[in-house]
Design a protein around this motif. Structure first.
Motif, PDB file in Angstrom:
ATOM      1  N   GLU A  56       1.359   9.457  -5.785  1.00 52.51           N
ATOM      2  CA  GLU A  56       1.754  10.821  -5.445  1.00 52.51           C
ATOM      3  C   GLU A  56       2.744  11.372  -6.466  1.00 52.51           C
ATOM      4  O   GLU A  56       2.633  12.512  -6.903  1.00 52.51           O
ATOM      5  CB  GLU A  56       2.362  10.848  -4.045  1.00 52.51           C
ATOM      6  N   GLU A 103       0.838  -1.210   0.000  1.00 51.55           N
ATOM      7  CA  GLU A 103       0.000   0.000   0.000  1.00 51.55           C
ATOM      8  C   GLU A 103       0.873   1.260   0.000  1.00 51.55           C
ATOM      9  O   GLU A 103       0.583   2.239  -0.670  1.00 51.55           O
ATOM     10  CB  GLU A 103      -0.911  -0.028   1.227  1.00 51.55           C
ATOM     11  N   SER A 124       1.031   4.195  -2.875  1.00 51.94           N
ATOM     12  CA  SER A 124       0.823   5.611  -2.525  1.00 51.94           C
ATOM     13  C   SER A 124       1.944   6.480  -3.090  1.00 51.94           C
ATOM     14  O   SER A 124       1.707   7.569  -3.611  1.00 51.94           O
ATOM     15  CB  SER A 124       0.768   5.769  -0.999  1.00 51.94           C
TER      16      SER A 124
END
Length: 787
Positions: free
Chosen positions: A49, A41, A45
């Motif tokens: 981003e 995870e 992310s």
């Protein structure tokens, strides 16, 4: 979060390639092992981003353009203040003109006197170079330069008069020297002075000598205008014992030349090959992606040919006229818009032959393993060959359509050879397939594409072509026919090409579909005609501009081959192992282990690898059960390895190949003998006292029992001779069954000393009765080596 969300899936969803996603993870987290790695995870992310930051909108207003349409108010206050700022900036500065009587003080103190805000910055050039400042350091008054000029003129005039007086004196001496009897002596003295003067001038302006990589001592003396004795003497002072006919390297020659007062320049000799063949490095901007080149390897009957046939029929043959495929040894398939080049070679034998010639042409290896059979001897050889070539391996577990298929057992066996599946935490891609039904083959091809994508394979199509010869043959109707794989550049019809010792012009090119081609770019396989002779498989080929020079280079290569065939081959052997280690030439000692049983092979491998030290690492690159084969010798040739055999012998082909390629083969019956011999060789203390001299071979055709004698072998001598009292070993399937001596040798009813090749004989052995038809007897003698 989906635990199986992998690198290549993220790349696909974002419209990127796997390399871009891998670069993001490498920069901000941990580099993934490959494109199949599931992402956490946190890693997802980071990717989201990073991609969001790199793909921002131009302004936030553009998002709310439909909501807010009110005109923006002009910044009145800012506009009002702008003229005021400009007025302040252009205000005139104070009078800072320097006083002539106190110039240094005025000019140096000028920056301190003026406020920074009053400097006219808009009129000054923006440069980092400081302005030139003139500082007058005279205390006052003018300097009388005419006085110094007069002094210099007087000095020059005095020097000229001295030179003229010396010249007149020398001329007067020459005129008077014939008037007395000591003229000859005076003349000799003057000649000696002139010689000394010349030597002094020579020392001040040293002779420039051009020296190549290697030069003869006599040639060096000639170039330096020195005697051979001077050069030999200087060499001896530096610890080099060399005669005029000896060759020395550039570094040694440069030291000698500098000691003898010469200036050294490196002589660069441009060879025909360097002038003819373009070996310039490609610029990064010229490189374009190319298709991967794939070789399929594996054990016999495990489905290599079936897999290649399915791929060819499914992807290549479609749309061909009449469905006729011209087999040229290599072909291309298209998978999801990307091309893959397959080499249709007969297993790893051709692959090894190409490696033996130094041709590294493949990018990915597909290892085919039958799901119902498992890892077999040739599978192990294929793994070791691919590892030695340092190319990635994708395992295809074939025959998944069979009910007895057990892929989990295959995965477990693969771990013993450092091929750990991805789902077990390793890096090896495993693809279950069926070459019969086509199951999993599309996934296999996709994995090949992804593996190639990670390698970033590129080439420059806009240059003269070069590549490798995959196979070549002599056709009765068309002459020499060669299958080429273009690795860089583009090959055009009509190009002059040189491959090894063959040269010719490309008269015609065809692809795997039998279509005529005018040109072929990187990773494209083509069959060509027009060569003068049949080139060798694995030879490099180059497209060149000058046919006459190409033929000259071919003749030079043929001469070099002839010279090399008579020169000793620099292969590693136990005798010279220590010297190679000391010279820093041997970092890895590669060993191939063959034994009669698996337990012995594994024990030997473990014991040998423990011998590694700080200077040399012992690596067992291949360990297997069975006789020493020609394939083992080829692997030893390409990897510069020593072959160690336990209770096994090489077959005749292996013997011939080993003798031709100077491969060192060592046979043992006791493990400790091998360990001790290699250990002492690494320490430089190896001193063998005996060597084995082969006498001959005989084949057991019949076995019978004689009362009071025991079992007698009725033999036919196939080579050399059998000799009574000689040492012998009995081989069964090239595995040593018995090692002893020949007790008796009979020709019919007569006892004889020896029997030559082509004759039959009866042989009995000391204290051994287990003889069977088909066994082979090797007779040999042990000769003492004179030290």
């Amino acid at each position: 979060m989906n635990n199986k969300y992998r690198v290549h899936e993220v790349a696909k969803d974002f419209g990127k390639n796997s390399k871009e996603i891998t670069d993001i993870l490498t920069k901000y987290a941990t580099a993934p092992k490959n494109h199949m790695q599931p992402l956490s995870e946190k890693e997802l992310s980071l990717i989201f981003e990073c991609l969001t930051q790199k793909n921002q909108v131009e302004s936030i207003e553009s998002i709310y353009a439909d909501v807010y349409r009110e005109p923006k108010a002009a910044p009145a206050k800012a506009q009002a203040e702008q003229p005021k700022a400009q007025h302040t900036q252009q205000a005139p500065k104070g009078n800072s003109k320097p006083n002539r009587d106190n110039a240094p003080k005025a000019q140096v103190e000028q920056p301190k006197a003026q406020p920074a805000q009053q400097q006219p910055q808009q009129n000054r050039p923006t440069t980092r170079v400081p302005e030139k400042k003139v500082v007058d350091t005279r205390k006052g008054g003018q300097v009388n330069l005419e006085k110094y000029d007069e002094r210099l003129e007087n000095l020059a005039a005095g020097k000229t008069k001295q030179m003229q007086a010396g010249k007149q004196k020398f001329q007067g001496r020459n005129q008077r020297k014939g008037g007395f009897q000591g003229g000859n002596k005076r003349r000799q003295e003057e000649q000696e002075k002139m010689r000394r003067l010349q030597l002094e001038i020579a020392k001040k302006t040293p002779l420039t000598v051009k020296i190549p990589d290697e030069i003869g001592v006599g040639e060096l003396a000639s170039r330096m205008k020195k005697t051979g004795a001077e050069v030999v003497k200087t060499l001896m002072k530096n610890g080099v014992m060399a005669s005029l006919s000896d060759i020395i390297d550039f570094d040694t020659a440069a030291i000698i030349a500098e000691e003898l007062g010469c200036k050294v320049e490196k002589e660069i000799i441009v060879t025909i090959e360097e002038r003819l063949i373009d070996t310039a490095e490609d610029k990064e901007e010229d490189l374009l992606p190319r298709a991967p080149v794939v070789v399929v390897m594996g054990h016999v009957d495990h489905g290599k040919t079936s897999l290649l046939d399915y791929i060819r029929n499914a992807h290549v043959a479609a749309g061909e006229a009449g469905g006729i495929t011209q087999h040229i040894g290599a072909y291309q398939v298209e998978v999801q818009g990307k091309l893959i080049t397959f080499l249709d070679t007969p297993g790893h034998e051709a692959f090894t032959a190409m490696r033996a010639r130094g041709a590294m042409i493949t990018d990915v290896a597909i290892l085919v393993v039958a799901a119902d059979d498992g890892i077999m001897p040739q599978t192990i050889e294929s793994i070791n060959h691919a590892k030695a070539a340092n190319i990635p391996i994708i395992v295809a577990i074939n025959k998944m359509d069979k009910p007895e298929a057990n892929p989990e057992r295959i995965k477990e066996q693969l771990t013993k050879y450092e091929l750990v599946p991805e789902e077990w935490g390793g890096e090896t891609i495993i693809c279950p397939i069926s070459a019969k039904t086509g199951e999993g083959i599309d996934n296999l091809l996709e994995m090949v594409n992804l593996t190639a994508e990670m390698q970033e394979l590129k080439a420059n199509p806009n240059r003269s072509a070069h590549g490798a010869v995959i196979e070549a043959r002599l056709d009765k109707g068309r002459g020499p026919v060669a299958t080429l794989l273009v690795q860089n550049g583009t090959l055009h019809q009509g190009d002059v090409i040189i491959a090894g010792t063959a040269v010719g012009r490309v008269r015609a090119m065809t692809n795997a579909k039998g279509e005529k081609l005018k040109e072929a770019g990187p990773s494209v396989p083509v069959e060509i005609i027009g060569m003068g002779e049949v080139p060798g498989a694995g030879d490099d080929f180059h497209a060149v501009a000058d046919e006459r020079m190409a033929r000259e280079l071919v003749e030079q290569r043929k001469h070099e081959q002839k010279m090399a065939s008579s020169a000793p081959v620099g292969k590693v052997s136990l005798e010279d192992l220590f010297s190679q280690i000391k010279q820093g030439e041997m970092k890895d000692l590669n060993i191939i282990v063959k034994a009669d049983v698996q337990g012995s092979a594994e024990a030997v491998k473990a014991s040998l690898e423990k011998l590694s030290n700080d200077e040399v690492r012992v690596r067992v690159i291949h360990c297997a059960v069975g006789a020493i084969s020609e394939s083992d010798v080829m692997l030893a040739t390409t990897s510069n390895a020593i072959i160690v055999g336990f209770n096994v012998r090489p077959d005749n082909n292996a013997k011939d190949t080993a003798a031709r390629n100077k491969v060192d083969m060592r046979m043992y019956r006791v493990i400790y003998d091998c360990i001790n011999e290699i250990e002492t060789a690494m320490k430089g203390m190896l001193a063998p006292k005996f060597k084995e001299v082969e006498l001959g071979q005989a084949e057991v055709r019949n076995v019978f029992r004689i009362t009071g004698v025991g079992m007698v072998a009725g033999c036919y001598v196939t080579g050399g001779k059998m000799q009574r009292g000689a040492n012998m070993r009995l081989l069964r399937d090239n595995v040593v069954i018995y090692d002893g001596a020949i007790a008796s040798l009979q020709r019919f009813k007569d006892s004889v000393k020896e029997v030559a090749a082509g004759y039959e004989c009866g042989i009995t052995f000391e204290k051994f009765q287990d003889i069977k038809e088909g066994d082979v007897i090797e007779a040999f003698l042990m000769e003492q080596i004179e030290v």
